[in-house]
Design a protein around this motif. Structure first.
Motif: not given
Length: 153
Positions: A79-100
């Protein structure tokens, strides 16, 4: 043939008198769009929430909970990838997920930690990271050029 024929366009002559421009940087090399920064921060916070919830669900209900947690992670990353249309849109929630998830791995001074068993931990960590990489590196999303909603024409 009539006397008023249009001359054919040739590929040698430019259509305008403007000098050719070099293309700007794209992808992660492009300057960040200031309007997207709050979206990326919100996606990272959602990623942390999904990581926390996934940790609790996969430890409580092992086979089904693990699949549910990985499906929720995959849904958020895509959903982050589709919402923003960028790779960073998928990486931002992945970074939050990984840190948690990494913070929850630390445990408590008494020796207990959130994850229920080692197999579930390994599958959740590896599966979540694999899903994040797949969502971040998938090809561009197919959008129709003419806006009709039909692809292939």
């Amino acid at each position: 043939m009539s006397s008023r024929q249009r001359p054919r366009a040739s590929s040698e002559a430019p259509r305008t008198n403007a000098p050719p421009r070099s293309p700007g940087p794209t992808g992660l090399a492009a300057p960040p769009n200031p309007a997207r920064i709050p979206v990326y921060v919100a996606l990272a916070v959602l990623g942390a929430v999904v990581g926390l919830a996934g940790t609790l669900v996969q430890a409580a209900l092992f086979p089904g909970g693990l699949l549910l947690a990985l499906a929720a992670s995959a849904g958020l990353f895509h959903a982050g990838r589709v919402l923003t249309g960028t790779q960073l849109g998928a990486l931002a929630p992945a970074v939050g997920w990984f840190i948690a998830v990494v913070l929850l791995l630390g445990g408590r001074p008494e020796g207990d930690y959130v994850f229920g068993q080692e197999l579930g931990l390994a599958l959740f960590m590896l599966g979540g990271m694999a899903v994040a990489v797949m969502c971040a590196t998938m090809s561009r999303l197919p959008y129709p050029a003419n806006g009709t909603g039909r692809t292939g024409r």
